[in-house]
Design a protein around this motif. Structure first.
Motif, mmCIF file in Angstrom:
data_model
loop_
_atom_site.group_PDB
_atom_site.id
_atom_site.type_symbol
_atom_site.label_atom_id
_atom_site.label_comp_id
_atom_site.label_asym_id
_atom_site.label_seq_id
_atom_site.Cartn_x
_atom_site.Cartn_y
_atom_site.Cartn_z
ATOM 1 N N LEU A 1 0.825 -1.207 0.000
ATOM 2 C CA LEU A 1 0.000 0.000 0.000
ATOM 3 C C LEU A 1 0.861 1.259 0.000
ATOM 4 O O LEU A 1 0.578 2.211 -0.729
ATOM 5 C CB LEU A 1 -0.930 0.005 1.223
ATOM 6 C CG LEU A 1 -1.798 1.242 1.418
ATOM 7 C CD1 LEU A 1 -2.765 1.435 0.259
ATOM 8 C CD2 LEU A 1 -2.549 1.155 2.736
ATOM 9 N N MET A 2 1.938 1.269 0.772
ATOM 10 C CA MET A 2 2.831 2.432 0.795
ATOM 11 C C MET A 2 3.490 2.648 -0.575
ATOM 12 O O MET A 2 3.670 3.792 -1.007
ATOM 13 C CB MET A 2 3.915 2.268 1.872
ATOM 14 C CG MET A 2 3.398 2.286 3.291
ATOM 15 S SD MET A 2 2.544 3.814 3.701
ATOM 16 C CE MET A 2 0.860 3.257 3.805
ATOM 17 N N VAL A 3 3.825 1.559 -1.263
ATOM 18 C CA VAL A 3 4.410 1.670 -2.604
ATOM 19 C C VAL A 3 3.371 2.247 -3.565
ATOM 20 O O VAL A 3 3.674 3.150 -4.351
ATOM 21 C CB VAL A 3 4.930 0.301 -3.112
ATOM 22 C CG1 VAL A 3 5.401 0.402 -4.557
ATOM 23 C CG2 VAL A 3 6.053 -0.210 -2.222
ATOM 24 N N VAL A 4 2.138 1.762 -3.477
ATOM 25 C CA VAL A 4 1.063 2.275 -4.339
ATOM 26 C C VAL A 4 0.846 3.763 -4.072
ATOM 27 O O VAL A 4 0.720 4.566 -5.003
ATOM 28 C CB VAL A 4 -0.239 1.471 -4.133
ATOM 29 C CG1 VAL A 4 -1.426 2.147 -4.817
ATOM 30 C CG2 VAL A 4 -0.078 0.045 -4.653
ATOM 31 N N LYS A 5 0.834 4.149 -2.800
ATOM 32 C CA LYS A 5 0.665 5.567 -2.451
ATOM 33 C C LYS A 5 1.814 6.407 -3.010
ATOM 34 O O LYS A 5 1.602 7.508 -3.523
ATOM 35 C CB LYS A 5 0.577 5.747 -0.940
ATOM 36 C CG LYS A 5 -0.760 5.332 -0.366
ATOM 37 C CD LYS A 5 -0.841 5.618 1.115
ATOM 38 C CE LYS A 5 -2.218 5.266 1.641
ATOM 39 N NZ LYS A 5 -2.427 5.722 3.008
ATOM 40 N N ALA A 6 3.037 5.884 -2.924
ATOM 41 C CA ALA A 6 4.201 6.609 -3.445
ATOM 42 C C ALA A 6 4.095 6.776 -4.958
ATOM 43 O O ALA A 6 4.410 7.847 -5.491
ATOM 44 C CB ALA A 6 5.486 5.871 -3.071
ATOM 45 N N ILE A 7 3.639 5.742 -5.641
ATOM 46 C CA ILE A 7 3.476 5.835 -7.093
ATOM 47 C C ILE A 7 2.437 6.894 -7.432
ATOM 48 O O ILE A 7 2.637 7.715 -8.326
ATOM 49 C CB ILE A 7 3.069 4.470 -7.691
ATOM 50 C CG1 ILE A 7 4.207 3.461 -7.559
ATOM 51 C CG2 ILE A 7 2.665 4.624 -9.157
ATOM 52 C CD1 ILE A 7 3.815 2.040 -7.907
#
Length: 131
Positions: A50-56
């Protein structure tokens, strides 16, 4: 007595876990999101995914980059992301990211392909009330 062998194996697994955590941190810092997604999925870390998706999504043209990265995942990785996003979608803080990933999956996967995903029926049933 196998206690010593088991302790060494446990220590080796712990060291490997620490190395993977560091690699994941480095990948996020370097904005290598596809590798970061793959590693977070392999570590079975829904929150990290989820944090990676948010960063993207924070990037310029975030939706486009999200589509590119999700489309490049393997089928088993997409299945894992689908199970993760069912949980994300139930929380109002994370529902927008979950919906972005759902949209991407629906755009880039044929219905027949989606029906072959393991757990697709329960995922859809869980997503419907919150979507």
């Amino acid at each position: 007595d196998v206690t010593e062998i088991e302790e060494k194996e446990a220590q080796a697994k712990e060291e490997e876990q620490i190395l993977k955590e560091q690699e994941l941190s480095n990948l996020l810092h370097e904005k290598r999101y596809l590798r970061a997604l793959g590693l977070a999925i392999s570590l079975d870390r829904p929150h990290t995914v989820l944090m990676v998706v948010k960063a993207i999504l924070k990037e310029t043209d975030g939706r486009k980059h999200l589509e590119e990265n999700i489309a490049r995942l393997r089928k088993d990785q997409k299945e894992a992301v689908l199970t993760f996003l069912v949980t994300w979608n139930t929380n109002s803080r994370n529902c927008h990211e979950a919906q972005a990933v759902i949209e991407t999956l629906l755009k880039h996967e044929a219905p027949d392909t989606l029906l072959q995903y393991s757990g697709i029926k329960s995922a859809v049933e869980s997503l419907l009330p919150y979507t």
